[in-house]
Scaffold this motif. Sequence first.
Motif, short mmCIF file in Angstrom:
data_model
loop_
_atom_site.label_atom_id
_atom_site.label_comp_id
_atom_site.label_asym_id
_atom_site.label_seq_id
_atom_site.Cartn_x
_atom_site.Cartn_y
_atom_site.Cartn_z
N VAL A 141 13.81 -16.82 16.79
CA VAL A 141 13.11 -15.44 17.24
C VAL A 141 14.21 -14.39 16.79
O VAL A 141 15.13 -14.64 16.38
N LEU A 142 13.51 -13.42 16.23
CA LEU A 142 14.27 -12.31 15.56
C LEU A 142 13.66 -10.90 16.42
O LEU A 142 12.52 -10.90 17.01
N PRO A 143 14.82 -9.79 16.31
CA PRO A 143 14.11 -8.79 16.65
C PRO A 143 13.04 -8.10 16.22
O PRO A 143 12.80 -7.98 14.85
N GLY A 144 12.20 -7.53 16.76
CA GLY A 144 10.71 -6.89 16.50
C GLY A 144 10.91 -5.48 16.72
O GLY A 144 12.01 -4.90 16.88
N ALA A 145 9.98 -4.92 16.60
CA ALA A 145 9.75 -3.24 16.66
C ALA A 145 10.24 -2.80 17.85
O ALA A 145 10.84 -1.46 17.92
N GLY A 146 9.87 -3.51 18.93
CA GLY A 146 10.34 -2.81 20.26
C GLY A 146 11.52 -3.27 21.12
O GLY A 146 11.95 -3.19 22.12
N PHE A 147 12.44 -4.06 20.03
CA PHE A 147 13.81 -4.49 20.56
C PHE A 147 14.67 -3.58 20.90
O PHE A 147 15.24 -3.40 22.02
N ASP A 193 25.40 -10.05 25.68
CA ASP A 193 24.54 -10.75 26.48
C ASP A 193 23.34 -10.03 26.64
O ASP A 193 22.23 -10.34 26.75
N ALA A 194 23.33 -8.61 26.68
CA ALA A 194 22.16 -7.88 26.86
C ALA A 194 21.19 -7.86 25.80
O ALA A 194 19.93 -7.95 25.67
N GLN A 195 21.81 -7.97 24.45
CA GLN A 195 21.07 -8.13 23.08
C GLN A 195 20.28 -9.55 23.11
O GLN A 195 18.93 -9.58 22.98
N ILE A 196 20.92 -10.59 23.72
CA ILE A 196 20.19 -11.76 23.93
C ILE A 196 19.08 -11.79 24.88
O ILE A 196 18.00 -12.38 24.63
N ALA A 197 19.55 -11.26 26.08
CA ALA A 197 18.38 -10.91 27.13
C ALA A 197 17.23 -10.26 26.73
O ALA A 197 16.13 -10.43 27.16
N ALA A 198 17.45 -9.03 25.79
CA ALA A 198 16.39 -8.41 25.58
C ALA A 198 15.53 -8.85 24.37
O ALA A 198 14.28 -8.93 24.38
N LEU A 199 16.19 -9.88 23.47
CA LEU A 199 15.58 -10.78 22.50
C LEU A 199 14.61 -11.56 23.24
O LEU A 199 13.50 -12.14 23.00
N CYS A 200 15.06 -12.19 24.39
CA CYS A 200 14.25 -13.20 25.32
C CYS A 200 13.11 -12.79 25.67
O CYS A 200 11.97 -13.01 25.74
N ARG A 201 13.25 -11.36 26.47
CA ARG A 201 12.02 -10.58 26.88
C ARG A 201 11.11 -10.31 25.93
O ARG A 201 9.88 -10.25 26.20
N GLU A 202 11.41 -9.93 24.71
CA GLU A 202 10.66 -9.33 23.69
C GLU A 202 9.77 -10.63 23.18
O GLU A 202 8.70 -10.48 22.97
N ASN A 203 10.45 -11.70 23.23
CA ASN A 203 9.64 -12.89 22.57
C ASN A 203 9.12 -13.85 23.81
O ASN A 203 8.61 -14.82 23.52
N GLY A 204 9.09 -13.27 25.16
CA GLY A 204 8.43 -14.04 26.24
C GLY A 204 9.18 -15.34 26.58
O GLY A 204 8.54 -16.35 27.16
N ILE A 205 10.57 -15.43 26.33
CA ILE A 205 11.41 -16.37 26.83
C ILE A 205 11.59 -16.15 28.08
O ILE A 205 12.36 -14.98 28.48
N LEU A 232 13.86 -2.10 24.53
CA LEU A 232 14.09 -3.31 25.54
C LEU A 232 15.71 -3.44 25.82
O LEU A 232 16.01 -3.69 26.88
N LEU A 233 16.38 -3.37 24.86
CA LEU A 233 17.62 -3.34 24.70
C LEU A 233 18.43 -2.23 25.62
O LEU A 233 19.23 -2.54 26.49
N ALA A 234 17.96 -1.26 25.35
CA ALA A 234 18.41 0.13 26.25
C ALA A 234 17.96 -0.03 27.68
O ALA A 234 18.92 0.03 28.43
N THR A 235 16.89 -0.68 27.94
CA THR A 235 16.43 -0.85 29.32
C THR A 235 17.23 -1.86 30.14
O THR A 235 17.73 -1.64 30.91
#
Length: 128
Positions: free
Chosen positions: A64-70, A90-102, A73-76
């Motif tokens: 998975v890679l960061p997309g347009a909304g990353f 860790d926040a970057q990984i959590a935001a990446l998971c959220r963005e990709n439905g993990i 999501l990272l800020a939030t």
Amino acid sequence: MGPSSSNSGRCAGRPRQTSTSPIERRSTTFWIARDRRRYERPDLRASRRDRPSRVIASPSCRVVLPGAGFLGLLATTSRRADARGNLMFDAQIAALCRENGISAILTNDRDFERFEGLKVRYLEAPEP
């Protein structure tokens, strides 16, 4: 047979060159001794270099890679978890998971419990 003939492959009167190294497994420590002349140390660098390609080639792996909304999501994610400094990784990984439905992460890092909406599954039970 005299001292000049050697069936064991070592010189008479010379001690074996051995080294010991601890291997810890939970609360028990095991010691392994090896004969340096008989067993050469394995080159672990080659297996470490190949590990990422073996993981990516696994049929259960999805890259998975960061997309347009990353960034949003990272800020939030970082604001809600009050993440700063090293917790931003860790926040970057959590935001990446959220963005990709993990919805779950397999880790031994307790810091991921700060991020709501991300289930933390541990490789081993965390120590109290």
